[in-house]
Design an enzyme around this catalytic site. Structure first.
Site, PDB file in Angstrom:
ATOM      1  N   GLY A  24      38.302   0.405  -9.286  1.00  0.00           N
ATOM      2  CA  GLY A  24      37.791   1.662  -9.854  1.00  0.00           C
ATOM      3  C   GLY A  24      36.640   1.383 -10.805  1.00  0.00           C
ATOM      4  O   GLY A  24      36.707   0.468 -11.614  1.00  0.00           O
ATOM      5  N   ARG A  85      37.295  -0.826  -2.754  1.00  0.00           N
ATOM      6  CA  ARG A  85      38.623  -1.443  -2.720  1.00  0.00           C
ATOM      7  C   ARG A  85      38.754  -2.064  -1.322  1.00  0.00           C
ATOM      8  O   ARG A  85      38.686  -1.354  -0.334  1.00  0.00           O
ATOM      9  CB  ARG A  85      39.711  -0.396  -2.955  1.00  0.00           C
ATOM     10  CG  ARG A  85      39.579   0.298  -4.320  1.00  0.00           C
ATOM     11  CD  ARG A  85      40.819   1.081  -4.653  1.00  0.00           C
ATOM     12  NE  ARG A  85      40.650   1.958  -5.783  1.00  0.00           N
ATOM     13  CZ  ARG A  85      40.872   1.608  -7.058  1.00  0.00           C
ATOM     14  NH1 ARG A  85      41.243   0.385  -7.346  1.00  0.00           N
ATOM     15  NH2 ARG A  85      40.718   2.477  -8.038  1.00  0.00           N
ATOM     16  N   ASP A 116      43.066  -4.939 -13.075  1.00  0.00           N
ATOM     17  CA  ASP A 116      44.114  -5.921 -12.799  1.00  0.00           C
ATOM     18  C   ASP A 116      44.062  -6.447 -11.350  1.00  0.00           C
ATOM     19  O   ASP A 116      44.115  -7.657 -11.124  1.00  0.00           O
ATOM     20  CB  ASP A 116      45.474  -5.272 -13.087  1.00  0.00           C
ATOM     21  CG  ASP A 116      46.590  -6.282 -13.018  1.00  0.00           C
ATOM     22  OD1 ASP A 116      46.622  -7.172 -13.878  1.00  0.00           O
ATOM     23  OD2 ASP A 116      47.418  -6.200 -12.076  1.00  0.00           O
ATOM     24  N   THR A 138      38.560  -1.436 -16.848  1.00  0.00           N
ATOM     25  CA  THR A 138      39.318  -0.366 -16.211  1.00  0.00           C
ATOM     26  C   THR A 138      39.605   0.693 -17.255  1.00  0.00           C
ATOM     27  O   THR A 138      40.044   0.358 -18.365  1.00  0.00           O
ATOM     28  CB  THR A 138      40.646  -0.854 -15.597  1.00  0.00           C
ATOM     29  OG1 THR A 138      41.496   0.303 -15.382  1.00  0.00           O
ATOM     30  CG2 THR A 138      41.412  -1.835 -16.464  1.00  0.00           C
ATOM     31  N   ASP A 140      41.967   2.499 -17.392  1.00  0.00           N
ATOM     32  CA  ASP A 140      43.410   2.518 -17.684  1.00  0.00           C
ATOM     33  C   ASP A 140      43.772   1.622 -18.875  1.00  0.00           C
ATOM     34  O   ASP A 140      44.825   1.796 -19.478  1.00  0.00           O
ATOM     35  CB  ASP A 140      44.206   2.046 -16.460  1.00  0.00           C
ATOM     36  CG  ASP A 140      44.176   3.068 -15.338  1.00  0.00           C
ATOM     37  OD1 ASP A 140      43.875   4.234 -15.609  1.00  0.00           O
ATOM     38  OD2 ASP A 140      44.451   2.683 -14.189  1.00  0.00           O
ATOM     39  N   ASP A 142      44.951  -1.287 -18.995  1.00  0.00           N
ATOM     40  CA  ASP A 142      46.317  -1.779 -18.805  1.00  0.00           C
ATOM     41  C   ASP A 142      46.390  -3.268 -18.452  1.00  0.00           C
ATOM     42  O   ASP A 142      47.351  -3.713 -17.831  1.00  0.00           O
ATOM     43  CB  ASP A 142      47.037  -0.943 -17.727  1.00  0.00           C
ATOM     44  CG  ASP A 142      46.327  -1.000 -16.380  1.00  0.00           C
ATOM     45  OD1 ASP A 142      45.200  -1.509 -16.317  1.00  0.00           O
ATOM     46  OD2 ASP A 142      46.909  -0.533 -15.393  1.00  0.00           O
ATOM     47  N   ARG A 184      47.844   5.953 -13.125  1.00  0.00           N
ATOM     48  CA  ARG A 184      48.858   6.012 -12.067  1.00  0.00           C
ATOM     49  C   ARG A 184      50.103   5.256 -12.488  1.00  0.00           C
ATOM     50  O   ARG A 184      51.209   5.691 -12.251  1.00  0.00           O
ATOM     51  CB  ARG A 184      48.269   5.416 -10.786  1.00  0.00           C
ATOM     52  CG  ARG A 184      49.044   5.763  -9.551  1.00  0.00           C
ATOM     53  CD  ARG A 184      48.255   5.569  -8.288  1.00  0.00           C
ATOM     54  NE  ARG A 184      47.306   4.444  -8.358  1.00  0.00           N
ATOM     55  CZ  ARG A 184      46.248   4.327  -7.564  1.00  0.00           C
ATOM     56  NH1 ARG A 184      45.999   5.257  -6.663  1.00  0.00           N
ATOM     57  NH2 ARG A 184      45.439   3.302  -7.651  1.00  0.00           N
TER      58      ARG A 184
END
Ligand code: F6P
Length: 333
Positions: A24, A85, A116, A138, A140, A142, A184
Site C-alpha cells: 500500500g 502487490r 510488513d 505504511t 497502519d 503496525d 485491516r
C-alpha cells in the site's frame, strides 16, 4: 541489534543501489526515495528506481535515477515509482527471477520501502543473497520494531480533518456518526484518530467489545448527560461502518450515519513529520550501506532513526495498544 556484532561486508566493488516501493502506498515514500537517491549519488553510487514494486523487479521495469528525477516529489503523496502487490513474487520461481534481475542490472543493494509484507519480501530476497535495506512505510504504523512508519501522521491528519467536518453535521442534526478508518489488522489509526478527534466510542481489532455495554450503554449515557452528537471511530478490521450504524440506530433510537474514509487516508501531501522522517530514514539507509551494514531495517526510536538487523526487526511483536486504549477510555465521557 548491537552494531559491533554486525559483520561488515566489503562493498568497494559494488556500486549500484536500487530502490523500490511495494504494498500500500504511503505519504512520505517519495521523500524516502529522494533522500536515498541524493545521498547515494553523493556517495558515488549509481542509483536505479524499480517501478511497480516487486512485480516490476521481476519484469525488469527499472529506470535510472539522477538528482533531477527526484525533484519536485517531496511534497507529493503516493509514490512516483508506483507500487503493486505481487503474488508471483512470493513463490520460489518469483524469488529466483528477482535474484536474476538483480544480477542482470548489477544491483548490489536493494532499498525496499513499504509495510510488513514488503519487509518480509525483502527478507526472502536477502536470504537468496541480494542485500537489502528496508524503510518502513505504511499508514497502519503496525511494524512493531519501529515506533514510526512513514505515512501514519499524514493519514491521521487527513482522518482527523474529515471527522471534524463530520462532527459539524452530526452536531447540527444531533446524530451519531460512525466513521470507519483503515486498519485491516491493526487499530493504531483508529486509536490515534479516536483520541485526537474526541470520539465517544473507539473500536479496534485488538480488543474485543460488547455491543450493548461498550457502545449502546455509552451512547445512551452520553445522551442522558446532555450530549447532542456522538462520534464512533472503528478500524476496518472490526467490521463495516454501515452495519454498525444500522445496529446503533436500531438499538439506541439515535439517528446514525456512517462514513467509510477508505483510500482518502492513503493520499495527500505528506505532513511535516512524514517529510522529515522520510528524509532522515533515506539518509540513514545509505549510511548503513556505506558502513557495510546490510539486511537491516531503518527504525525510528526516541526521535532519531537508526538501523537494526532485519530478521530481528521482523521478529518484534506488535507494539501494545492497551495503555493508550485505557487513556482514551478515561478522557471520553
Ligand atoms: O495501507 C495499509 C492498508 O491501508 C490497510 O489498512 C488496508 O487494509 C489495506 O492497506 C488495503 O489496501 P489495498 O486495497 O491496496 O490492498
Amino acid at each position: 541489534m548491537v552494531e559491533d556484532q554486525v559483520p561488515k561486508k566489503e562493498l568497494k566493488h559494488k556500486k549500484t543501489i536500487a530502490i523500490l516501493t511495494s504494498g500500500g502506498d504511503a505519504p512520505g515514500m517519495n521523500g524516502a526515495i529522494r533522500a536515498v537517491t541524493r545521498t547515494a549519488l553523493n556517495a558515488g553510487y549509481h542509483v536505479l528506481g524499480v517501478r511497480r514494486g516487486y512485480h516490476g523487479l521481476l519484469r525488469g521495469d527499472i529506470v535510472e535515477l539522477d538528482s533531477r528525477s527526484v525533484s519536485d516529489v517531496l511534497h507529493r503523496g503516493g509514490t512516483f515509482l508506483m507500487t503493486a502487490r505481487s503474488d508471483t513474487f512470493a513463490s520460489e520461481e518469483g524469488l529466483k527471477k528477482a535474484v536474476d534481475m538483480a544480477d542482470i542490472f548489477n544491483i548490489d543493494v536493494l532499498v525496499v520501502i513499504g509495510g510488513d509484507g514488503t519487509a518480509r519480501g525483502a527478507k526472502a530476497i536477502a536470504d537468496k543473497g541480494v542485500p537489502v535495506i528496508v524503510i518502513p512505510a505504511t499508514i497502519d504504523n503496525d511494524i512493531g520494531a519501529t515506533e514510526y512508519s512513514l505515512g501514519f501522521d499524514t493519514a491521521l491528519n487527513t482522518a482527523i480533518q474529515a471527522i471534524d467536518k463530520l462532527r459539524d453535521t452530526a452536531s447540527s442534526h444531533e446524530r451519531c456518526s460512525v466513521v470507519e478508518v483503515m486498519g485491516r489488522e491493526s487499530g493504531y489509526i483508529a486509536l490515534g484518530v479516536g483520541v485526537a478527534s474526541g470520539a465517544e466510542v473507539l473500536l479496534v481489532p485488538e480488543k474485543e467489545f460488547d455491543f450493548n455495554d461498550d457502545i449502546v450503554l455509552t451512547l445512551i449515557k452520553d445522551r442522558n448527560a446532555g450530549k447532542q452528537h456522538y462520534i464512533v471511530v472503528m478500524a476496518e478490521g472490526v467490521g463495516l461502518a454501515s452495519d454498525m450504524a444500522k445496529r446503533i440506530e436500531e438499538r439506541t433510537g439515535i439517528e446514525t450515519r456512517s462514513t467509510q474514509l477508505g483510500y482518502l487516508q492513503r493520499g495527500g501531501a505528506p505532513s511535516y513529520r512524514d517529510r522529515w522522517i522520510s528524509s532522515l530514514m533515506g539518509v540513514r539507509a545509505v549510511q548503513a550501506i556505506l558502513d557495510g551494514r546490510l539486511n537491516r531495517m531503518i527504525i525510528h526510536k526516541n526521535g532519531d532513526c537508526h538501523d537494526i538487523d532485519l530478521e530481528q526487526a521482523l521478529a518484534a511483536g506488535k507494539r501494545p495498544l492497551e495503555d493508550s486504549l485505557d487513556m482514551a477510555d478515561t478522557i471520553t465521557i
